[in-house]
Design a protein around this motif. Structure first.
Motif, PDB file in Angstrom:
ATOM      1  N   ASP A  46       0.852  -1.192   0.000  1.00 48.43           N
ATOM      2  CA  ASP A  46       0.000   0.000   0.000  1.00 48.43           C
ATOM      3  C   ASP A  46       0.890   1.245   0.000  1.00 48.43           C
ATOM      4  OD1 ASP A  46      -1.723   2.103   0.495  1.00 48.43           O
ATOM      5  OD2 ASP A  46      -2.555   1.252   2.340  1.00 48.43           O
ATOM      6  N   THR A  47       0.903   1.963  -1.118  1.00 48.12           N
ATOM      7  CA  THR A  47       1.785   3.129  -1.256  1.00 48.12           C
ATOM      8  C   THR A  47       1.414   4.272  -0.311  1.00 48.12           C
ATOM      9  OG1 THR A  47       0.461   3.943  -3.101  1.00 48.12           O
ATOM     10  CG2 THR A  47       2.414   2.613  -3.641  1.00 48.12           C
ATOM     11  N   SER A  48       0.213   4.243   0.250  1.00 48.23           N
ATOM     12  CA  SER A  48      -0.178   5.305   1.185  1.00 48.23           C
ATOM     13  C   SER A  48       0.236   4.968   2.626  1.00 48.23           C
ATOM     14  CB  SER A  48      -1.689   5.544   1.116  1.00 48.23           C
ATOM     15  OG  SER A  48      -2.391   4.400   1.579  1.00 48.23           O
ATOM     16  N   VAL A  50       2.764   4.500   5.585  1.00 46.48           N
ATOM     17  CA  VAL A  50       4.079   5.071   5.881  1.00 46.48           C
ATOM     18  C   VAL A  50       5.161   3.994   5.968  1.00 46.48           C
ATOM     19  CG1 VAL A  50       3.173   7.116   7.046  1.00 46.48           C
ATOM     20  CG2 VAL A  50       3.679   5.062   8.383  1.00 46.48           C
ATOM     21  N   LYS A  51       4.752   2.753   6.093  1.00 44.04           N
ATOM     22  CA  LYS A  51       5.713   1.646   6.172  1.00 44.04           C
ATOM     23  C   LYS A  51       5.756   0.870   4.853  1.00 44.04           C
ATOM     24  CE  LYS A  51       5.397   1.852  11.003  1.00 44.04           C
ATOM     25  NZ  LYS A  51       6.132   1.600  12.142  1.00 44.04           N
ATOM     26  N   TYR A  52       5.346   1.535   3.782  1.00 43.78           N
ATOM     27  CA  TYR A  52       5.364   0.956   2.439  1.00 43.78           C
ATOM     28  C   TYR A  52       6.732   0.343   2.140  1.00 43.78           C
ATOM     29  CZ  TYR A  52       5.576   0.972  -2.705  1.00 43.78           C
ATOM     30  OH  TYR A  52       5.755   0.628  -4.033  1.00 43.78           O
ATOM     31  N   GLY A  53       6.716  -0.886   1.628  1.00 42.25           N
ATOM     32  CA  GLY A  53       7.952  -1.567   1.254  1.00 42.25           C
ATOM     33  C   GLY A  53       8.609  -2.345   2.380  1.00 42.25           C
ATOM     34  N   MET A  54       8.094  -2.226   3.599  1.00 43.11           N
ATOM     35  CA  MET A  54       8.682  -2.928   4.747  1.00 43.11           C
ATOM     36  C   MET A  54       7.883  -4.186   5.057  1.00 43.11           C
ATOM     37  SD  MET A  54       9.292   0.104   7.481  1.00 43.11           S
ATOM     38  CE  MET A  54      10.287   1.530   7.107  1.00 43.11           C
ATOM     39  N   VAL A  55       8.570  -5.214   5.528  1.00 41.86           N
ATOM     40  CA  VAL A  55       7.892  -6.387   6.085  1.00 41.86           C
ATOM     41  C   VAL A  55       7.362  -5.999   7.462  1.00 41.86           C
ATOM     42  CG1 VAL A  55       8.221  -8.736   6.968  1.00 41.86           C
ATOM     43  CG2 VAL A  55       9.262  -8.060   4.798  1.00 41.86           C
ATOM     44  N   ILE A  56       8.241  -5.465   8.276  1.00 45.60           N
ATOM     45  CA  ILE A  56       7.918  -4.887   9.581  1.00 45.60           C
ATOM     46  C   ILE A  56       8.983  -3.833   9.832  1.00 45.60           C
ATOM     47  CG2 ILE A  56       9.227  -6.641  10.852  1.00 45.60           C
ATOM     48  CD1 ILE A  56       7.228  -6.366  13.170  1.00 45.60           C
ATOM     49  N   ASP A  57       8.601  -2.760  10.418  1.00 51.34           N
ATOM     50  CA  ASP A  57       9.562  -1.710  10.763  1.00 51.34           C
ATOM     51  C   ASP A  57      10.569  -2.300  11.759  1.00 51.34           C
ATOM     52  OD1 ASP A  57      10.809   0.544  12.025  1.00 51.34           O
ATOM     53  OD2 ASP A  57       9.116   1.791  11.413  1.00 51.34           O
TER      54      ASP A  57
END
Length: 150
Positions: A46-48, A50-57
């Motif tokens: 989901d590009t909206s 804030v953690k876009y592209g992460m598995v988990i912060d």
């Protein structure tokens, strides 16, 4: 979406004694533990978010492991509550030492089982615990893998 594994490493100092053991580790002693926690999941698409592209912060994983393991075990002495070490534990607690009584022999093997349960209970549903490695010395460690425990 691809499954990705990410790992966060931690360090903590813990003392313990292995009651009934036939070697030096029956004595109270300590280790500079190195803990590696690996989780698996799919990166957020989901590009909206804030953690876009992460598995988990990494920060979220760090918070879980610090609260459940590092902050609890760091500079503590761990004893099996079902051994005569409880007398020593009481004496240390009375002298304001941080003592943890567990219901297992506090070996690296048993600690990783305990740690896995604690970490798994805090992970979001879409993230799975993949592995834990607890290094007790430079040359000795115990590993827990989810695949071995299904």
């Amino acid at each position: 979406m691809s499954k990705i594994r990410i790992t966060k490493q931690f360090n903590f100092e813990t003392g313990h004694a292995l009651y009934g053991y036939d070697g030096k580790c029956k004595n109270v002693h300590g280790h500079s533990y190195k803990l590696s926690v690996t989780v698996i999941g799919s990166p957020i698409t989901d590009t909206s978010n804030v953690k876009y592209g992460m598995v988990i912060d990494f920060g979220d994983l760090k918070k879980i492991v610090k609260e459940e393991i590092v902050d609890v075990f760091d500079h503590a002495t761990v004893f099996n509550k079902n051994t005569p070490h409880v007398e020593l534990a009481k004496e240390l607690k009375d002298r304001d030492h941080h003592v943890i009584l567990v219901d297992y022999q506090p070996t690296s093997e048993m600690m990783v089982i305990d740690f896995a349960k604690k970490i798994q209970s805090r992970l979001p549903g879409n993230i799975k615990l993949h592995a834990i490695k607890l290094q007790e010395t430079e040359t000795s460690f115990a590993e827990w893998y989810a695949a071995d425990n299904e």
